[in-house]
Enzyme design. Structure first.
Site, mmCIF file in Angstrom:
data_model
loop_
_atom_site.group_PDB
_atom_site.id
_atom_site.type_symbol
_atom_site.label_atom_id
_atom_site.label_comp_id
_atom_site.label_asym_id
_atom_site.label_seq_id
_atom_site.Cartn_x
_atom_site.Cartn_y
_atom_site.Cartn_z
ATOM 1 N N SER A 285 36.248 51.867 47.112
ATOM 2 C CA SER A 285 36.821 50.460 46.733
ATOM 3 C C SER A 285 38.181 50.612 45.990
ATOM 4 O O SER A 285 39.198 51.433 46.939
ATOM 5 C CB SER A 285 36.027 50.168 45.462
ATOM 6 N N HIS B 52 39.349 18.531 11.807
ATOM 7 C CA HIS B 52 38.618 17.526 12.966
ATOM 8 C C HIS B 52 39.970 16.843 14.032
ATOM 9 O O HIS B 52 39.951 15.987 14.233
ATOM 10 C CB HIS B 52 37.828 16.138 12.389
ATOM 11 N N SER C 233 58.553 21.110 37.132
ATOM 12 C CA SER C 233 57.308 20.528 37.972
ATOM 13 C C SER C 233 58.466 20.265 39.504
ATOM 14 O O SER C 233 59.434 20.073 39.425
ATOM 15 C CB SER C 233 56.953 19.154 37.686
ATOM 16 N N TYR D 212 24.918 59.817 34.130
ATOM 17 C CA TYR D 212 25.970 59.531 34.887
ATOM 18 C C TYR D 212 25.258 58.536 36.128
ATOM 19 O O TYR D 212 24.228 59.059 36.700
ATOM 20 C CB TYR D 212 26.877 60.292 35.468
HETATM 21 N N1 ARG Z 1 35.686 57.792 40.310
HETATM 22 C C1 ARG Z 1 34.365 58.401 39.754
HETATM 23 C C2 ARG Z 1 34.073 57.239 38.534
HETATM 24 O O1 ARG Z 1 35.110 56.784 38.069
HETATM 25 C C3 ARG Z 1 34.459 59.594 39.287
HETATM 26 C C4 ARG Z 1 33.101 60.308 38.786
HETATM 27 C C5 ARG Z 1 32.283 60.650 40.368
HETATM 28 N N2 ARG Z 1 31.116 60.983 40.099
HETATM 29 C C6 ARG Z 1 30.122 61.097 40.841
HETATM 30 N N3 ARG Z 1 29.037 61.831 40.449
HETATM 31 N N4 ARG Z 1 30.111 60.707 42.150
HETATM 32 O O2 ARG Z 1 33.300 57.385 38.014
#
Ligand code: ARG
Length: 457
Positions: free
Chosen positions: A21, A156, A278, A318
């Site tokens: 992204s 008010h 404007s 994570y």
């Molecule tokens: N760009 C990733 C993030 O912001 C880095 C960490 C990626 N870690 C992983 N286990 N794919 O989270």
């Protein structure tokens, strides 16, 4: 460029686009923080004998070079790199060979990104607290200057009780002070190092987490390695909540200013340099900045909400979803930064029209004062209230300036308490300056460069 995790296949290009992204663009904000954290990590690896002196020296040199390149806006991160962590390791390997392949020993990108974000957020939070305290200070000076200018107080939106420009302006100053103070409290929460938590479960190496935390100037280690990873997004949301409180205050200030600068009110005016025109109506002088302040406050609030929605149902450890918390963090904090600055500018340009304010202090404003004068002469409140209410035409205006200055209770127009406000604000500002200066010392000890900033707006 191959990815850190690349082995024997290439990622589908659509999946690459989807997973990366705009993270590689946002990560430009994190490059310097990540280099500082990486130096601390390398020193930690040296402490436990994984890197020798030369290897540590090479990595410190390379990471210092990356910081300098980033300062000149010359450290590219490509989509193929995925993120800054990959680009940094690739640079080190390209420049220094084998040792570049050792820097990732004992860490994961999960604790790496957490540590970079933590350093970045810690600095941003104090900088915003300082800036917000500065705006508070500016409002207090404005309040002091106009402490004797009467202004109708409204409830008010209707005319209510005598007030003053000083009371109005210092109300915002005190609110912003509390919000800056809240950021200081958050900075304590953020002041803990997640480094060494690795993928979420630590590693079987004797990493000295206390040592690396000290290298980065953290007062403590974020103890539990799983919590260190689970706090991703949560801390960002806390920071954006803190930003939103400031934005809520400034949205109210914007709304007041939009009303009171209307020609029908004319209490204040904004210079034309701060208004837009404007394309069709030649007479227009529009307060677009104030209107956008109102909408930005909603954007900042929704940034906090977006992050909370992303993390709400995540399981422990994570998850890649965390990556999507970065955009609301970077954009929401930037919007807050600009918002506070723009109000500084508006306040500098704001004119107070005393005549219009005096003219607005019509007799009805004094109805309650008239009742209370009679009460002081011995009458009971309720009967007098009714009597004055039934004969409002008989109420004449009191002396507007004397009326506001005669009020003696603490925090009212005659006793604003600006001296104490000013003292607290300046203490808060110098507190922020002290800690920010200590970060500069820490950064210099890490990379040998003076005046390094990790937040690059
Ligand atoms: N760009 C990733 C993030 O912001 C880095 C960490 C990626 N870690 C992983 N286990 N794919 O989270």
């Amino acid at each position: 460029m191959s990815k850190l995790w690349q082995k024997d296949y290439s990622l589908d290009s659509l999946m690459e686009e989807f997973t990366v992204s705009n993270d590689y663009i946002l990560d430009q904000q994190l490059v310097i923080a990540d280099c500082l954290a990486s130096i601390a990590h390398a020193r930690g690896l040296h402490e436990i004998g994984i890197l020798n002196d030369d290897e540590l020296g090479a990595l410190e040199l390379g990471l210092g070079d990356i910081i300098k390149l980033r300062q000149q806006d010359d450290f590219p991160i490509t989509k193929e790199d995925e993120d800054c962590h990959t680009a940094i390791e690739a640079y080190l390997t390209k420049q220094f060979g084998e040792v570049g392949k050792k820097i990732h020993t004992g860490r994961s990108r999960n604790d790496q990104v957490q540590t970079a974000l933590r350093i970045w957020m810690r600095e941003y939070t104090l900088k915003l607290a300082h800036l917000t305290a500065g705006l508070s200070e500016r409002l207090l000076a404005f309040a002091e200057h106009h402490a004797e200018v009467p202004m109708p107080g409204r409830t008010h939106m209707q005319i209510a009780m005598p007030s003053s420009v000083g009371l109005w302006a210092s109300s915002f100053a005190e609110e912003l002070y509390d919000e800056a103070q809240h950021l200081m409290q958050l900075s304590w929460t953020f002041d803990q190092s997640p480094l060494g938590s690795a993928a979420s479960y630590g590693v079987p190496l004797p990493l000295d987490r206390q040592f690396t935390a000290e290298q980065m100037g953290f007062t403590r280690v974020q103890n539990n390695v799983l919590y260190a990873n689970n706090s991703r997004g949560k801390f960002e949301a806390m920071l954006l909540d803190g930003c939103e409180y400031i934005a809520l205050t400034l949205s109210k200030l914007a709304q007041d200013l939009m009303l009171f600068t209307l020609p029908e009110f004319g209490y204040f005016s904004l210079p034309k340099e701060l208004c837009t025109g404007s394309s069709i109506m030649p007479q227009k002088k529009n307060p677009d900045g104030l209107e956008l302040a109102r909408s930005r406050s909603s954007l900042i609030g929704s940034a906090a909400m977006r992050i909370k929605s992303i993390i709400r149902s995540l399981p422990s450890g994570y998850n890649r979803d965390f990556q999507d918390t970065k955009e609301p963090l970077i954009n929401g904090t930037k919007a807050t930064w600009q918002l506070v600055q723009i109000f500084m500018r508006m306040l500098d340009g704001l004119t107070v029209n005393t005549d219009a304010l005096l003219a607005a202090c019509t007799p009805e404003l004094y109805a309650t004062d008239v009742v209370l004068r009679q009460v002081q002469e011995g009458k009971n409140f309720r009967d007098t209230y009714k009597d004055v209410g039934l004969h409002l035409d008989a109420v004449t205006a009191l002396d507007p300036v004397k009326t506001i200055l005669d009020r003696s209770s603490i925090g009212t127009t005659g006793n604003l308490g600006l001296d104490e406000d000013q003292l607290f604000v300046s203490l808060l500002k110098s507190g922020c300056e002290e800690v920010l200066a200590s970060y500069h010392v820490v950064y210099e000890k890490l990379c040998g460069l003076e005046g390094v900033e990790t937040v690059l707006y």
